[in-house]
Design a protein around this motif. Structure first.
Motif, PDB file in Angstrom:
ATOM      1  N   ASP A  23       0.773  -1.070   0.315  1.00 21.20           N
ATOM      2  CA  ASP A  23       0.005  -0.448  -0.115  1.00 21.20           C
ATOM      3  C   ASP A  23       0.574   1.611   0.156  1.00 21.20           C
ATOM      4  N   CYS A  24       0.799   1.529  -1.285  1.00 19.14           N
ATOM      5  CA  CYS A  24       1.885   2.982  -0.985  1.00 19.14           C
ATOM      6  C   CYS A  24       1.674   4.806  -0.336  1.00 19.14           C
ATOM      7  N   LYS A  25       0.280   4.300   0.025  1.00 20.52           N
ATOM      8  CA  LYS A  25      -0.377   5.677   1.300  1.00 20.52           C
ATOM      9  C   LYS A  25       0.374   5.037   2.852  1.00 20.52           C
ATOM     10  N   CYS A  26       0.862   4.298   2.765  1.00 22.72           N
ATOM     11  CA  CYS A  26       1.583   3.837   4.246  1.00 22.72           C
ATOM     12  C   CYS A  26       2.868   3.862   3.875  1.00 22.72           C
ATOM     13  N   LEU A  27       3.620   5.217   5.566  1.00 24.40           N
ATOM     14  CA  LEU A  27       4.986   5.487   5.108  1.00 24.40           C
ATOM     15  C   LEU A  27       5.643   4.161   6.574  1.00 24.40           C
ATOM     16  N   GLY A  28       6.624   3.823   6.294  1.00 22.00           N
ATOM     17  CA  GLY A  28       6.866   3.072   7.887  1.00 22.00           C
ATOM     18  C   GLY A  28       7.291   3.892   8.752  1.00 22.00           C
ATOM     19  N   GLN A  35       8.597  14.078  -2.189  1.00 24.19           N
ATOM     20  CA  GLN A  35       7.664  13.867  -3.140  1.00 24.19           C
ATOM     21  C   GLN A  35       7.252  13.108  -3.886  1.00 24.19           C
ATOM     22  N   GLU A  36       6.101  13.990  -3.966  1.00 25.57           N
ATOM     23  CA  GLU A  36       4.701  12.785  -5.045  1.00 25.57           C
ATOM     24  C   GLU A  36       4.698  13.212  -6.370  1.00 25.57           C
ATOM     25  N   LEU A  37       4.679  12.056  -7.225  1.00 19.91           N
ATOM     26  CA  LEU A  37       4.059  12.873  -8.612  1.00 19.91           C
ATOM     27  C   LEU A  37       3.166  11.870  -9.285  1.00 19.91           C
ATOM     28  N   LYS A  38       2.371  12.509  -9.809  1.00 15.63           N
ATOM     29  CA  LYS A  38       1.695  11.499 -10.379  1.00 15.63           C
ATOM     30  C   LYS A  38       1.411  12.144 -12.091  1.00 15.63           C
ATOM     31  N   SER A  39       1.772  10.792 -12.714  1.00 14.92           N
ATOM     32  CA  SER A  39       0.540  10.109 -14.262  1.00 14.92           C
ATOM     33  C   SER A  39      -0.241  10.067 -14.215  1.00 14.92           C
ATOM     34  N   THR A  40      -1.949   9.465 -15.361  1.00 12.94           N
ATOM     35  CA  THR A  40      -2.338   9.414 -15.820  1.00 12.94           C
ATOM     36  C   THR A  40      -2.499   7.719 -15.233  1.00 12.94           C
ATOM     37  N   ALA A  41      -1.093   6.987 -15.228  1.00 14.61           N
ATOM     38  CA  ALA A  41      -0.821   5.568 -15.083  1.00 14.61           C
ATOM     39  C   ALA A  41      -0.642   5.059 -13.984  1.00 14.61           C
ATOM     40  N   ASN A  42       0.419   6.434 -13.128  1.00 14.59           N
ATOM     41  CA  ASN A  42       1.454   6.120 -12.157  1.00 14.59           C
ATOM     42  C   ASN A  42       1.304   7.116 -10.789  1.00 14.59           C
ATOM     43  N   THR A  57      18.349   7.340   3.091  1.00 17.93           N
ATOM     44  CA  THR A  57      18.339   7.293   1.601  1.00 17.93           C
ATOM     45  C   THR A  57      17.490   6.884   1.576  1.00 17.93           C
ATOM     46  N   ILE A  58      16.982   7.141   0.202  1.00 22.27           N
ATOM     47  CA  ILE A  58      15.528   7.422  -0.382  1.00 22.27           C
ATOM     48  C   ILE A  58      15.106   6.521  -1.302  1.00 22.27           C
ATOM     49  N   ASN A  59      13.936   6.040  -0.994  1.00 21.93           N
ATOM     50  CA  ASN A  59      12.625   5.727  -1.635  1.00 21.93           C
ATOM     51  C   ASN A  59      12.123   5.527  -2.521  1.00 21.93           C
ATOM     52  N   LEU A  60      11.977   5.278  -3.965  1.00 19.58           N
ATOM     53  CA  LEU A  60      11.214   5.701  -4.559  1.00 19.58           C
ATOM     54  C   LEU A  60      10.248   4.805  -5.282  1.00 19.58           C
ATOM     55  N   LYS A  61       9.142   5.189  -4.819  1.00 22.56           N
ATOM     56  CA  LYS A  61       8.321   3.889  -4.690  1.00 22.56           C
ATOM     57  C   LYS A  61       7.193   4.462  -6.247  1.00 22.56           C
ATOM     58  N   VAL A  62       7.271   3.322  -7.118  1.00 19.86           N
ATOM     59  CA  VAL A  62       6.036   3.773  -8.193  1.00 19.86           C
ATOM     60  C   VAL A  62       4.821   2.993  -7.367  1.00 19.86           C
ATOM     61  N   CYS A  63       3.842   3.347  -7.452  1.00 21.34           N
ATOM     62  CA  CYS A  63       2.477   3.045  -7.705  1.00 21.34           C
ATOM     63  C   CYS A  63       1.177   3.194  -8.470  1.00 21.34           C
ATOM     64  N   SER A  65      -2.994   3.390  -9.765  1.00 20.34           N
ATOM     65  CA  SER A  65      -3.815   4.770  -9.708  1.00 20.34           C
ATOM     66  C   SER A  65      -4.037   4.502  -8.567  1.00 20.34           C
ATOM     67  N   SER A  66      -4.165   3.384  -8.198  1.00 18.38           N
ATOM     68  CA  SER A  66      -4.675   2.473  -6.684  1.00 18.38           C
ATOM     69  C   SER A  66      -4.280   2.557  -5.668  1.00 18.38           C
ATOM     70  N   ASN A  67      -3.465   3.463  -5.769  1.00 23.08           N
ATOM     71  CA  ASN A  67      -1.600   3.302  -4.481  1.00 23.08           C
ATOM     72  C   ASN A  67      -1.843   1.818  -4.320  1.00 23.08           C
ATOM     73  N   ILE A  68      -1.151   1.024  -4.465  1.00 19.34           N
ATOM     74  CA  ILE A  68      -1.426  -0.220  -4.779  1.00 19.34           C
ATOM     75  C   ILE A  68       0.852  -0.005  -5.623  1.00 19.34           C
ATOM     76  N   LEU A  69       1.248  -0.768  -5.289  1.00 23.39           N
ATOM     77  CA  LEU A  69       3.138  -0.600  -5.480  1.00 23.39           C
ATOM     78  C   LEU A  69       3.268  -1.566  -6.379  1.00 23.39           C
ATOM     79  N   ILE A  70       3.578  -1.046  -7.447  1.00 22.49           N
ATOM     80  CA  ILE A  70       4.412  -1.980  -8.527  1.00 22.49           C
ATOM     81  C   ILE A  70       5.840  -2.086  -8.445  1.00 22.49           C
ATOM     82  N   GLU A  71       6.697  -1.069  -7.867  1.00 20.42           N
ATOM     83  CA  GLU A  71       7.295  -1.169  -8.036  1.00 20.42           C
ATOM     84  C   GLU A  71       9.069   0.303  -6.815  1.00 20.42           C
ATOM     85  N   GLN A  72       9.189  -0.681  -6.097  1.00 20.59           N
ATOM     86  CA  GLN A  72      10.146   0.317  -5.011  1.00 20.59           C
ATOM     87  C   GLN A  72      11.919   0.381  -5.304  1.00 20.59           C
TER      88      GLN A  72
END
Length: 138
Positions: A23-28, A35-42, A57-63, A65-72
């Motif tokens: 769940d990309c809405k959650c922070l550990g 930063q948060e950047l939205k496209s039409t699909a991600n 360190t920096i985590n880059l999360k690709v989610c 549009s439903s905020n489900i993690l695709i890649e980190q």
């Protein structure tokens, strides 16, 4: 609902609300959204993770549009934080601002993937779903 039940519900939500790492809405713990950047699909999220005396360190999360993690992927985040510039299909463009020893004004050059990526993405970049282009912008 009684006040005891309300307090219990709030406590359970806080305790278990981010138990799903997909769940990309959650922070550990020790993680702050930078930063948060939205496209039409991600949705792309950059979060800073404090490592105590070892810096951050920096985590880059690709989610999706439903905020489900695709890649980190993990990125270097000691003194110079990355910024996502844009998303084009499966390509993500990111820049850092590293100091350089020249007085020639603003420069732009590519950074090697291996110089900024950490963890699993560094060990096996062939398994990544997205491609990442890193630039050094002064």
């Amino acid at each position: 609902m009684s006040s005891k039940n309300s307090i219990l519900l709030l406590f359970c939500t806080a305790l278990f609300g981010c138990s799903n790492s997909q769940d990309c809405k959650c922070l550990g713990n020790n993680e702050v959204l930078i930063q948060e950047l939205k496209s039409t699909a991600n949705i792309i999220k950059l979060t800073k993770v404090e490592q105590g005396a070892f810096g951050s360190t920096i985590n880059l999360k690709v989610c999706d549009s439903s905020n489900i993690l695709i890649e980190q992927i993990g990125l270097r985040g000691e003194d110079y934080l990355p910024t996502v510039d844009s998303i084009t299909g499966k390509k993500i463009f990111i820049h850092y601002s590293f100091p350089e020893n020249c007085n020639s004004g603003p420069t732009e050059k590519g950074l090697k993937f291996e110089s900024v990526v950490l963890g699993e993405a560094l060990l096996d970049s062939s398994s990544l779903k997205f491609s990442y282009t890193f630039m050094n912008k002064k």
